[in-house]
Design an enzyme around this catalytic site. Structure first.
Site, PDB file in Angstrom:
ATOM      1  N   PHE A 194       0.848  -1.192   0.000  1.00 54.89           N
ATOM      2  CA  PHE A 194       0.000   0.000   0.000  1.00 54.89           C
ATOM      3  C   PHE A 194       0.890   1.251   0.000  1.00 54.89           C
ATOM      4  CE2 PHE A 194      -2.716   3.217   2.005  1.00 54.89           C
ATOM      5  CZ  PHE A 194      -3.806   3.130   1.149  1.00 54.89           C
ATOM      6  N   ARG A 204     -12.219  -3.524  -6.998  1.00 53.41           N
ATOM      7  CA  ARG A 204     -12.209  -4.365  -5.782  1.00 53.41           C
ATOM      8  C   ARG A 204     -13.646  -4.523  -5.277  1.00 53.41           C
ATOM      9  NH1 ARG A 204      -7.991  -1.952  -1.493  1.00 53.41           N
ATOM     10  NH2 ARG A 204      -9.562  -0.302  -1.521  1.00 53.41           N
ATOM     11  N   TYR A 245     -11.146   1.376  10.411  1.00 46.61           N
ATOM     12  CA  TYR A 245     -12.347   1.834   9.696  1.00 46.61           C
ATOM     13  C   TYR A 245     -12.794   0.888   8.588  1.00 46.61           C
ATOM     14  CZ  TYR A 245      -8.415   4.029   7.171  1.00 46.61           C
ATOM     15  OH  TYR A 245      -7.222   4.259   6.545  1.00 46.61           O
ATOM     16  N   LYS A 246     -12.045  -0.214   8.377  1.00 42.40           N
ATOM     17  CA  LYS A 246     -12.471  -1.167   7.337  1.00 42.40           C
ATOM     18  C   LYS A 246     -13.365  -2.230   7.990  1.00 42.40           C
ATOM     19  CE  LYS A 246      -8.065  -0.504   4.915  1.00 42.40           C
ATOM     20  NZ  LYS A 246      -8.522   0.290   3.776  1.00 42.40           N
TER      21      LYS A 246
HETATM   22  C1  PLP Z   1      -2.574  -1.590   3.942  1.00 41.08           C
HETATM   23  C2  PLP Z   1      -2.991  -0.223   4.363  1.00 41.08           C
HETATM   24  N1  PLP Z   1      -2.225   0.462   5.234  1.00 41.08           N
HETATM   25  C3  PLP Z   1      -2.582   1.699   5.638  1.00 41.08           C
HETATM   26  C4  PLP Z   1      -3.737   2.291   5.176  1.00 41.08           C
HETATM   27  C5  PLP Z   1      -4.188   3.665   5.549  1.00 41.08           C
HETATM   28  O1  PLP Z   1      -3.433   4.353   6.435  1.00 41.08           O
HETATM   29  P1  PLP Z   1      -4.018   5.698   7.094  1.00 41.08           P
HETATM   30  O2  PLP Z   1      -5.214   5.302   7.905  1.00 41.08           O
HETATM   31  O3  PLP Z   1      -2.901   6.226   7.865  1.00 41.08           O
HETATM   32  O4  PLP Z   1      -4.463   6.586   5.984  1.00 41.08           O
HETATM   33  C6  PLP Z   1      -4.543   1.616   4.276  1.00 41.08           C
HETATM   34  C7  PLP Z   1      -5.790   2.260   3.783  1.00 41.08           C
HETATM   35  O5  PLP Z   1      -6.507   1.789   2.978  1.00 41.08           O
HETATM   36  C8  PLP Z   1      -4.160   0.333   3.858  1.00 41.08           C
HETATM   37  O6  PLP Z   1      -4.911  -0.332   2.977  1.00 41.08           O
END
Ligand code: PLP
Length: 405
Positions: A133, A380, A230-231
């Site tokens: 990511f 997705r 939040y997911k």
């Molecule tokens: C693998 C992964 N890491 C980190 C994040 C997001 O990080 P942050 O909440 O700091 O924006 C996401 C967001 O979709 C993600 O998919």
């Protein structure tokens, strides 16, 4: 195509209805705000639906604020560790005292990667995957010595990929347990063991596995982990993230952001920074009390359903999606961007198509199916088990095949 050359036959809609009728998790959908019943929401891998209990939890926090004002801090101060302990066992397979809820995933990743790198002297290199990511790649790039693995874009990083990148310059390896694009499920046990054998620390990003997969941090001896809430944990947009630091390494690590919430005796207002001897060291500043109320609500509903049952349903939802893809879409320019076998996949399913961006937009518009698009060619489908019905999957594929491409 089947051996006879004809495309595999799609299961009838009644099959999906039967699966819903037999689904022990089906009643949990009632526990979430649903909105327009004709819209199929397949984006819980990005932002989970709102648990009805979140409104009560947040309302309670608002009342505490109204009534208690600054006195509320008497009990709010402990929320990051309290909510961390609530999620540790049922969601992350971790004992108490190792998880805190604070800041964002990006900030937590920086804190832990930096701490790990300095804890392993003479080993400045941080390894990650070229397909990770973006925020993970960028945060690690910012640390300096970053080494990239180039894994298969669908299958994700294997133990061999990781082992080939290891040498005695590597201090930490950082990977997602479930890949954000392909949904590939990495082998946490073997990769963590290989990294330890090479003398480095292992840092997992659990953003796409926390809440939908039985993560077993203690069992696999994982050192460090981060993830968002939040997911699949349904804590709400921008809710605070979590971090995990294994008890045995807490003493060795010094995180780089020296804030007063990490101070051993916070209210002594001491002249010098003296970090707390436990996971509190990884806190920085004043936590979001409202955000933590959302995390608590999401964690409670996921823990009540149980991640083992959630994973079981995710496997069946995914299998239905793969079947429908093969029957309806595979001959029409679509390919599966995820591992076809459920045991190698998280809870979302990716479909690739040269015209994916337009198809994604039409699917949301006339199709009324909300998915997300990842540049350049990936749609997705988030099959969040607590809120996605089997008929939702069947109907979404049915609406997708009705579009022109
Ligand atoms: C693998 C992964 N890491 C980190 C994040 C997001 O990080 P942050 O909440 O700091 O924006 C996401 C967001 O979709 C993600 O998919």
């Amino acid at each position: 195509m089947t051996a006879s050359g004809s495309p595999p036959v799609a299961p009838a809609r009644a099959y999906a209805q039967d699966l819903d009728a037999a689904d022990p998790l089906a009643p949990f959908r009632e526990r979430f705000a649903i909105g327009d019943p004709d819209v199929i929401y397949l984006c819980g891998n990005s932002l989970g639906r709102q648990p009805r209990a979140a409104v009560e939890h947040i309302e309670r926090a608002m009342q505490e604020w109204a009534k208690e004002l600054v006195e509320g801090w008497q009990h709010w101060l402990d929320l990051p560790t309290h909510v961390g302990d609530l999620m540790a066992g049922p969601i992350l397979g971790a004992g108490p005292g190792q998880v805190i809820v604070s800041d964002s995933t990006s900030v937590n990743l920086y804190k832990l990667a930096m701490a790990a790198r300095t804890a392993v002297p003479g080993r400045p290199v941080v390894v990650t995957d070229a397909g990770e990511f973006p925020t993970d790649r960028y945060v690690l790039e910012g640390l300096g010595d970053r080494r990239l693995i180039t894994s298969d874009p669908v299958a994700g990083p294997t133990v061999d990929d990781v082992t080939q990148a290891l040498d005695d310059h590597v201090g930490v390896v950082c990977l997602s347990q479930v890949g954000y694009r392909s949904s590939a499920l990495a082998d946490m046990a073997d990769i963590t063991a290989a990294v330890h054998d090479a003398g480095a620390l292992m840092l997992w990003d659990l953003s796409h596995s926390a809440g939908c997969f039985p993560v077993a941090l203690d069992r696999h001896g994982v050192d460090l982990a981060v993830g968002c809430t939040y997911k699949y944990l349904c804590a709400g947009p921008g809710a605070p993230a979590f971090l995990f630091v294994r008890t045995e390494v807490q003493d060795r690590l010094r995180q780089p952001i020296w804030g007063w919430f990490g101070q051993r005796d916070q209210f002594a207002m001491g002249e010098r920074y003296d970090p707390a001897p436990d996971a509190r060291q990884f806190l920085v500043g004043t936590p979001s009390v409202i955000g933590l109320a959302g995390v608590q609500a999401g964690v409670e509903v996921v823990a009540e359903a149980g991640v083992a049952a959630i994973r079981g349903k995710a496997l069946t939802l995914g299998a239905l999606g793969v079947q429908l893809h093969r029957a309806w879409l595979a001959g029409r320019g679509f390919s599966l961007g995820s591992p076809p076998e459920g045991v190698h996949r998280g809870s979302h399913l990716s479909l690739c198509h040269a015209d994916a961006q337009r198809i994604h937009a039409e699917l949301a518009g006339s199709g009324r199916v909300i998915t997300d698009f990842r540049f350049p060619n990936t749609i997705r489908l988030g099959l969040a088990p607590l809120t996605t019905r089997f008929v939702d999957v069947w109907d979404a594929f049915d609406r997708l095949r009705a579009l022109s491409y």
